[in-house]
Motif scaffolding. Structure first.
Motif, PDB file in Angstrom:
ATOM      1  N   UNK A 107      32.804  35.111  35.971  1.00 43.68           N
ATOM      2  CA  UNK A 107      33.290  36.588  35.446  1.00 43.68           C
ATOM      3  C   UNK A 107      34.412  36.891  36.364  1.00 43.68           C
ATOM      4  N   UNK A 108      34.846  36.173  37.359  1.00 45.61           N
ATOM      5  CA  UNK A 108      36.174  36.059  37.935  1.00 45.61           C
ATOM      6  C   UNK A 108      37.320  35.815  37.117  1.00 45.61           C
ATOM      7  N   UNK A 109      37.065  34.498  36.353  1.00 43.69           N
ATOM      8  CA  UNK A 109      38.017  33.820  35.687  1.00 43.69           C
ATOM      9  C   UNK A 109      38.108  34.833  34.363  1.00 43.69           C
ATOM     10  N   UNK A 110      37.086  35.363  33.943  1.00 42.13           N
ATOM     11  CA  UNK A 110      37.279  36.104  32.861  1.00 42.13           C
ATOM     12  C   UNK A 110      37.786  37.325  32.904  1.00 42.13           C
ATOM     13  N   UNK A 111      37.865  37.903  33.890  1.00 39.50           N
ATOM     14  CA  UNK A 111      38.642  39.133  34.411  1.00 39.50           C
ATOM     15  C   UNK A 111      40.254  38.868  34.795  1.00 39.50           C
ATOM     16  N   UNK A 112      40.413  37.799  35.604  1.00 37.68           N
ATOM     17  CA  UNK A 112      41.898  37.643  35.714  1.00 37.68           C
ATOM     18  C   UNK A 112      42.446  36.802  34.787  1.00 37.68           C
ATOM     19  N   UNK A 113      41.932  35.799  34.157  1.00 37.09           N
ATOM     20  CA  UNK A 113      42.522  34.900  33.251  1.00 37.09           C
ATOM     21  C   UNK A 113      42.676  35.330  31.800  1.00 37.09           C
TER      22      UNK A 113
END
Ligand code: FES
Ligand code: FES
Length: 211
Positions: free
Chosen positions: A65-71
């Motif tokens: 989820x972190x990479x989905x939000x950031x990247x």
């Protein structure tokens, strides 16, 4: 003239080579092969409600989820610290609960309501906790701050809902936002700058208003 058919060095080299060959069975070599090198990633559609806005993404199912939000959504306010669930820098609020976004896959959150630091306030209209962090100098480098604030927002709701913590003396009474409670409940959010006393002051001030 050579007295021995093989030198000690040659013998050792031969031993190492044959021992390695014996110790690495063929199935281990096969297991060591990178499966992603030959097979394409599995991609799935996921729909999220992020800071009140519907978002649909096509994601490699391994995307956190972190990479989905950031990247993918370019919401870089949520920080990547350890990427191992140990620092709290990536804390976001999912359906009202705080979670470490690095420890969960985006595809597990189909239809979820997600709030990041960008969804809490704006520079002209800060969330009360953002304003309190500024007032009390609750940060130095600021890297942990978005996670601290998202965590504190959800944590104050937990107190309001009467959820006890490890330091609550009475498990049935509604907990008070004491410094011990705040420190315990915020213990998953690490601050390498050590701004803890100011962070607790900021949260205490807001807790007094909402409590
Ligand atoms: Fe997620 Fe550290 S980056 S807990
Ligand atoms: Fe620097 Fe917390 S303000 S890590």
């Amino acid at each position: 003239m050579r007295n021995f058919p093989i030198t000690r060095r040659e013998l050792l080299k031969a031993g190492v080579t044959s021992a390695t060959a014996m110790a690495v069975p063929s199935f281990a070599v096969a297991q060591g092969a990178d499966p992603s090198a030959s097979s394409p990633p599995v991609v799935e559609k996921v729909s999220l409600l992020v800071n009140g806005k519907a978002q649909t993404l096509q994601l490699d199912t391994r995307t956190s989820l972190l990479d989905a939000l950031r990247e993918h959504l370019h919401l870089t306010g949520t920080k990547k610290g350890c990427d191992h669930g140990q620092c709290g820098a990536c804390t976001v609020i999912v359906n009202g609960r705080r979670i470490n976004a690095c420890l969960t896959l985006a595809v597990m959150h189909e239809g979820s309501r997600i709030t990041t630091i960008e969804g809490l306030g704006t520079p002209d209209n800060l969330h009360p906790l953002q304003a309190a962090f500024v007032k009390h100098d609750g940060y130095q480098c600021g890297y942990c701050t978005p996670g601290q604030i998202c965590s504190a927002v959800a944590m104050l709701e937990e107190i309001k809902d009467g959820v006890p913590s490890h330091v609550s003396s009475n498990l049935t009474a509604r907990p008070q936002a004491t410094q011990d409670e705040i420190r315990e409940r915020m213990s998953g959010n690490i601050c390498r700058c050590g701004a803890y006393s100011n962070i607790v002051e900021a949260i205490t001030e807001v807790a007094g208003r909402v409590g």
